[in-house]
Each structure stands twice: as C-alpha cells, then as structure tokens.
Design a protein around this motif. Sequence first.
Motif, PDB file in Angstrom:
ATOM      1  N   THR A  56       1.194  64.250 -54.220  1.00  0.00           N
ATOM      2  CA  THR A  56       0.200  63.374 -53.280  1.00  0.00           C
ATOM      3  C   THR A  56       0.962  62.305 -52.455  1.00  0.00           C
ATOM      4  OG1 THR A  56      -1.050  62.052 -54.737  1.00  0.00           O
ATOM      5  CG2 THR A  56      -2.087  64.133 -54.319  1.00  0.00           C
ATOM      6  N   GLU A  57       1.485  61.634 -53.230  1.00  0.00           N
ATOM      7  CA  GLU A  57       2.592  60.454 -52.457  1.00  0.00           C
ATOM      8  C   GLU A  57       3.473  61.145 -51.449  1.00  0.00           C
ATOM      9  OE1 GLU A  57       3.736  56.807 -51.217  1.00  0.00           O
ATOM     10  OE2 GLU A  57       2.023  57.275 -52.576  1.00  0.00           O
ATOM     11  N   TYR A  58       4.002  62.188 -51.838  1.00  0.00           N
ATOM     12  CA  TYR A  58       4.763  62.997 -50.759  1.00  0.00           C
ATOM     13  C   TYR A  58       4.106  63.388 -49.554  1.00  0.00           C
ATOM     14  CZ  TYR A  58       7.530  66.398 -48.512  1.00  0.00           C
ATOM     15  OH  TYR A  58       8.006  67.303 -47.869  1.00  0.00           O
ATOM     16  N   ARG A  61       3.109  60.194 -47.085  1.00  0.00           N
ATOM     17  CA  ARG A  61       4.083  60.055 -46.304  1.00  0.00           C
ATOM     18  C   ARG A  61       4.187  60.884 -45.107  1.00  0.00           C
ATOM     19  NH1 ARG A  61       6.889  59.193 -51.082  1.00  0.00           N
ATOM     20  NH2 ARG A  61       8.189  61.245 -50.639  1.00  0.00           N
ATOM     21  N   ARG A  62       3.574  61.983 -45.201  1.00  0.00           N
ATOM     22  CA  ARG A  62       3.863  63.133 -44.185  1.00  0.00           C
ATOM     23  C   ARG A  62       2.533  63.214 -43.187  1.00  0.00           C
ATOM     24  NH1 ARG A  62       7.481  62.479 -47.307  1.00  0.00           N
ATOM     25  NH2 ARG A  62       9.601  63.238 -46.942  1.00  0.00           N
ATOM     26  N   LYS A  66      -4.891  58.549 -40.318  1.00  0.00           N
ATOM     27  CA  LYS A  66      -6.232  59.349 -40.036  1.00  0.00           C
ATOM     28  C   LYS A  66      -6.678  60.233 -41.310  1.00  0.00           C
ATOM     29  CE  LYS A  66      -6.006  58.881 -35.092  1.00  0.00           C
ATOM     30  NZ  LYS A  66      -6.282  59.733 -33.923  1.00  0.00           N
ATOM     31  N   VAL A  67      -5.681  60.264 -42.269  1.00  0.00           N
ATOM     32  CA  VAL A  67      -5.951  61.266 -43.572  1.00  0.00           C
ATOM     33  C   VAL A  67      -5.682  60.451 -44.694  1.00  0.00           C
ATOM     34  CG1 VAL A  67      -5.437  63.291 -44.863  1.00  0.00           C
ATOM     35  CG2 VAL A  67      -5.396  63.474 -42.192  1.00  0.00           C
ATOM     36  N   LEU A  68      -6.616  60.115 -45.607  1.00  0.00           N
ATOM     37  CA  LEU A  68      -6.823  59.121 -46.713  1.00  0.00           C
ATOM     38  C   LEU A  68      -6.678  60.094 -47.896  1.00  0.00           C
ATOM     39  CD1 LEU A  68      -6.960  56.666 -48.069  1.00  0.00           C
ATOM     40  CD2 LEU A  68      -9.488  57.141 -48.166  1.00  0.00           C
ATOM     41  N   CYS A  95      -2.763  70.687 -50.092  1.00  0.00           N
ATOM     42  CA  CYS A  95      -3.134  69.329 -49.654  1.00  0.00           C
ATOM     43  C   CYS A  95      -2.874  69.736 -47.814  1.00  0.00           C
ATOM     44  CB  CYS A  95      -2.376  68.210 -49.962  1.00  0.00           C
ATOM     45  SG  CYS A  95      -2.792  67.645 -51.450  1.00  0.00           S
ATOM     46  N   LYS A  96      -1.818  70.384 -47.683  1.00  0.00           N
ATOM     47  CA  LYS A  96      -1.457  70.618 -46.393  1.00  0.00           C
ATOM     48  C   LYS A  96      -2.490  71.595 -45.647  1.00  0.00           C
ATOM     49  CE  LYS A  96       2.156  72.402 -43.297  1.00  0.00           C
ATOM     50  NZ  LYS A  96       1.105  72.838 -42.201  1.00  0.00           N
TER      51      LYS A  96
END
Length: 190
Positions: A56-58, A61-62, A66-68, A95-96
């Motif tokens: 999720t950290e990766y 960063r990408r 506007k996305v939490l 996540c994507k």
Amino acid sequence: MAWMDLLESSGVDSSLLSDMNKDLNRLSVIAERFSKIGSKPEMELIYVNEVLENATEYMRRRVSDKVLITTHLPSDAEGAMVCLSLFEWVIENLCKNAVDAMNGEGRIDVYMTSEKQQIYIDIKDTGKGIARKNFKTVFNPGYTTKKRGWGLGLTLAKRIIEDYHAGRIYVKDSEVGKGTTFRIELKRVV
C-alpha cells in the motif's frame, strides 16, 4: 544494468542514476513476477501485515493525493506461506483497479483480520461498484470496464491466490455507485 554502469562511469548525476536504478529494480520485480506465473512458485513464511503495509505504501507514492489509501492492520504479526512477489502483485493490482473504479479520486481501505486458521484481507474502495450479477464474472479473462487493457488482472489474481496459495479471492460486497470490497482468504501459519 550494463547501461547503468556505463552512465555511472560517464559521470551522470547520481540523483538521476538513483531514480533510474529504482525504475530498473521495479522492472526486475515485474519480470520476476511474470516468470513465476507459468510455474509453481516457491513459497515462504512471511508476515502478511508487512506485505500489506509495503504494497500500500508503494501504491500511495504512485497515485494522486485525491486518493487516500489507509491500512487497518492488527498489531500482532500474522504469518502465511506465500510467494512474496506474486502476492504483492495481487494487492497492488486490486488497489490499482480500485483507483481506476474511483476515477482517480476516493478512498481505499485495506483491512486484515484473522481467526483460528484463516487470515482475511479486505480491500474496500469508494468506486463505481459492481452489479451483483457480475460478482463472479469479473474474474473471467477479458472482463473489463476500462477503455484500455485486456481484462486479465483479476483472472491472474484469482489464479495466484487460489491455485498457488490455496486461498480464496472474491467480491465480498459491492453496491453500484458506492464501492466494492474484495476479500482474500489465506491459511494462517502460527
């Protein structure tokens, strides 16, 4: 990699080389993942909490601000036998997909709970949702709601979780216009 050595010996700015090296390492991870798709991957005991936090950290960063993306993880480490690179890819893919379903604006919550022999991972988004009739269809090859792509992400995620990790992945809940929750179940190793 040889080009990186050549650029370094040519005196290219070290901060630029550092960024290029990160990209090169990421491409190496992607190549490793694809090489494991067609064969039985090697499993290792990992702490799922750490993998979820790293994946999720990766993603944080990408994606745009506007996305939490928030993780809700237990304080106790929970272990499972997984192929790290493939499992990370499944989490990143979910996540994507969530970011795409929210048109780049909204919230993703990643929850992990466990009981007795099972670990449950829920990835919940505030996207456009999935009609109940499509809960199983979304895992079929070629299913996509996007203008681009082949509709293979969820198909591969299902194969990775169910065939390689002896787990389950499914749409736990979804409401059109409100969002979707995907659930992954893995065998807990204590």
